[in-house]
Design an enzyme around this catalytic site. Structure first.
Site, PDB file in Angstrom:
ATOM      1  N   MET A   1     -20.438   9.483  53.161  1.00 12.75           N
ATOM      2  CA  MET A   1     -19.120  10.114  53.265  1.00 12.75           C
ATOM      3  C   MET A   1     -18.178   9.649  52.153  1.00 12.75           C
ATOM      4  O   MET A   1     -17.411  10.441  51.593  1.00 12.75           O
ATOM      5  CB  MET A   1     -18.493   9.804  54.620  1.00 12.75           C
ATOM      6  CG  MET A   1     -17.212  10.579  54.872  1.00 12.75           C
ATOM      7  SD  MET A   1     -16.445  10.152  56.431  1.00 12.75           S
ATOM      8  CE  MET A   1     -17.557  10.882  57.612  1.00 12.75           C
TER       9      MET A   1
ATOM     10  N   ARG B   1     -20.666  45.205  51.003  1.00  9.09           N
ATOM     11  CA  ARG B   1     -19.902  44.194  51.726  1.00  9.09           C
ATOM     12  C   ARG B   1     -18.595  44.873  52.114  1.00  9.09           C
ATOM     13  O   ARG B   1     -18.538  45.488  53.163  1.00  9.09           O
ATOM     14  CB  ARG B   1     -19.714  42.958  50.824  1.00  9.09           C
ATOM     15  CG  ARG B   1     -19.406  41.698  51.587  1.00  9.09           C
ATOM     16  CD  ARG B   1     -19.298  40.492  50.671  1.00  9.09           C
ATOM     17  NE  ARG B   1     -18.345  40.709  49.584  1.00  9.09           N
ATOM     18  CZ  ARG B   1     -18.057  39.791  48.649  1.00  9.09           C
ATOM     19  NH1 ARG B   1     -18.674  38.612  48.657  1.00  9.09           N
ATOM     20  NH2 ARG B   1     -17.176  40.048  47.713  1.00  9.09           N
TER      21      ARG B   1
ATOM     22  N   LYS C   1      -7.906  32.520  44.987  1.00 11.73           N
ATOM     23  CA  LYS C   1      -8.270  32.261  46.391  1.00 11.73           C
ATOM     24  C   LYS C   1      -8.863  30.861  46.547  1.00 11.73           C
ATOM     25  O   LYS C   1      -9.248  30.226  45.555  1.00 11.73           O
ATOM     26  CB  LYS C   1      -9.251  33.325  46.873  1.00 11.73           C
ATOM     27  CG  LYS C   1     -10.553  33.347  46.103  1.00 11.73           C
ATOM     28  CD  LYS C   1     -11.286  34.664  46.342  1.00 11.73           C
ATOM     29  CE  LYS C   1     -12.600  34.645  45.570  1.00 11.73           C
ATOM     30  NZ  LYS C   1     -13.219  35.981  45.544  1.00 11.73           N
TER      31      LYS C   1
ATOM     32  N   TYR D   1     -28.615   5.111  53.539  1.00 14.86           N
ATOM     33  CA  TYR D   1     -28.994   5.670  54.846  1.00 14.86           C
ATOM     34  C   TYR D   1     -30.413   6.218  54.817  1.00 14.86           C
ATOM     35  O   TYR D   1     -30.813   6.883  53.859  1.00 14.86           O
ATOM     36  CB  TYR D   1     -28.045   6.806  55.231  1.00 14.86           C
ATOM     37  CG  TYR D   1     -26.712   6.328  55.754  1.00 14.86           C
ATOM     38  CD1 TYR D   1     -26.635   5.498  56.865  1.00 14.86           C
ATOM     39  CD2 TYR D   1     -25.537   6.724  55.142  1.00 14.86           C
ATOM     40  CE1 TYR D   1     -25.406   5.072  57.350  1.00 14.86           C
ATOM     41  CE2 TYR D   1     -24.307   6.314  55.609  1.00 14.86           C
ATOM     42  CZ  TYR D   1     -24.250   5.482  56.721  1.00 14.86           C
ATOM     43  OH  TYR D   1     -23.031   5.066  57.191  1.00 14.86           O
TER      44      TYR D   1
END
Ligand SMILES: *Cc1c(COP(=O)(O)O)cnc(C)c1O
Length: 361
Positions: free
Chosen positions: A306, A133, A38, A258
């Site tokens: 990024m 679940r 998956k 940043y």
């Protein structure tokens, strides 16, 4: 000289994958293997990994689209939908593509009872033994199992399964409680059963049954959290790497990146690496997250951007632009990086983005 600066690349080592598969067979020699693919095979490439596993007995995916992508890619082995199907309309597609499905609720049972199918479907009935679940309730088990056996759209050899909540923790007794409940419910039934994910394959042999369902360990990552766990020889399949694209001399008192989030304590060299959260490197990786530059471990400093990260190369660094940087893989355990980013290896692997180049070894 202007050396080639390679950007974010995931090298996929097929021999490591085969090695890990063999380790799984050695640990669970009586069990067949449902290899879990998956989420793009945990970021390693869905069809690529399926084709690199010639011995797998079946593949597991979470979504019907993943199963159809495998079929379109030429994969003919059994494929199991691990969350079942989400609409009655999926049933003819499942039958036509020879997919197998989990049944974990009554709605799915009813859809099977009402469908008009050319061929009956192979079903795995999932019972909730404590994870809460997916799965039918233990008290519904006998009734739903019988209803499935009588359903003409369901093949006669129904398989039984459950999922473990705490198998990665060797000290947690919930695994044995779940296994005991599974036995109580299904012990009298002679059919194929499955309980074990990677952690249970490694740590709980009583959970192996006829099928095991490895995901993470196939990709070479040990899922266990306990320190005292015995060593298992797994080899990372993915190595995520990139290169230095700038080296800056910065003085004590200056700040990096940043938010000026990291302050330089003493004069040093900062390396800028061409990888960022746009590639799937975790933005929450903290100062001090290990990064390998030319095989030497250096700390991430400042915020992850990024397209770039910054690392502290130290004041005497001799690294050059274009030099090799490993973010995780062969020489740097992804579990360590995940720990510094307050997440788990699973998330880091399956977050690898489309922009990352794939290099199959
Ligand atoms: C994802 C998944 C697995 C594989 O889990 P790992 O911890 O990666 O081995 C096994 N079974 C089911 C039902 C799953 O959803």
């Amino acid at each position: 000289m202007f050396k080639l600066q390679q950007t974010a690349t995931a090298s996929i080592d097929r021999d490591a994958l085969l090695h890990n598969y063999q380790v799984i067979q050695e640990i669970a020699p009586q069990s067949r293997v449902l290899a879990v693919l998956k989420a793009n095979a945990y970021g390693h490439g869905l069809v690529r990994i399926a084709k690199a596993l010639p011995h797998a007995d079946a593949f597991g995916v979470a979504r019907i689209d993943e199963a159809l992508e495998l079929r379109q890619g030429g994969v003919v082995k059994p494929i199991v939908l691990l969350e079942g199907f989400f609409a009655s309309e999926h049933l003819p597609i499942i039958a036509a593509n020879n997919l197998q499905t989990i049944v974990h609720n009554r709605q799915q049972l009813e859809a099977l009872q009402q469908a008009q199918l050319q061929e009956p479907i192979q079903v795995w009935l999932k019972v909730d033994t404590g994870m809460h679940r997916l799965g039918i309730e233990p008290q519904e088990f006998a009734e739903i199992y019988q209803a499935l056996q009588q359903c003409p759209n369901v093949q006669k050899n129904i398989r039984l399964m459950s999922h473990l909540a705490c198998a990665d923790d060797l000290n947690n007794q919930q695994t044995l409680q779940q296994q005991r409940l599974f036995e109580q419910l299904t012990g009298h039934i002679n059919c194929e059963k499955t309980l074990a994910n990677s952690a249970a394959i490694c740590a709980w042999p009583e959970c192996h049954y006829q099928w095991v369902r490895p995901g993470l360990m196939l990709y070479g990552i040990d899922p266990r959290i306990s320190e005292q766990a015995h060593q298992i020889d797994l080899q990372p399949v993915m190595t995520l790497h990139s290169s230095l694209i700038a080296i800056r001399h910065v003085k004590a008192g200056e700040s990096i990146g940043y938010g000026a989030a990291w302050q330089v304590e003493k004069d040093t060299c900062i390396g800028v690496v061409a990888i960022g959260y746009g590639d799937g490197y975790p933005r929450h990786a903290a100062n001090g997250t290990p990064v390998l530059v030319n095989g030497r471990e250096v700390p991430l400093v400042g915020r992850v951007s990024m397209d770039m990260i910054t690392v502290d190369l130290g004041c005497n660094a001799e690294d050059q632009i274009g030099d090799y940087v490993e973010l995780w893989g062969k020489n740097l355990n992804v579990n360590r990086v995940a720990h510094h980013a307050t997440t788990i290896a699973y998330e880091l692997l399956c977050n690898i983005s489309r922009r990352v180049k794939i290099d199959v070894l």
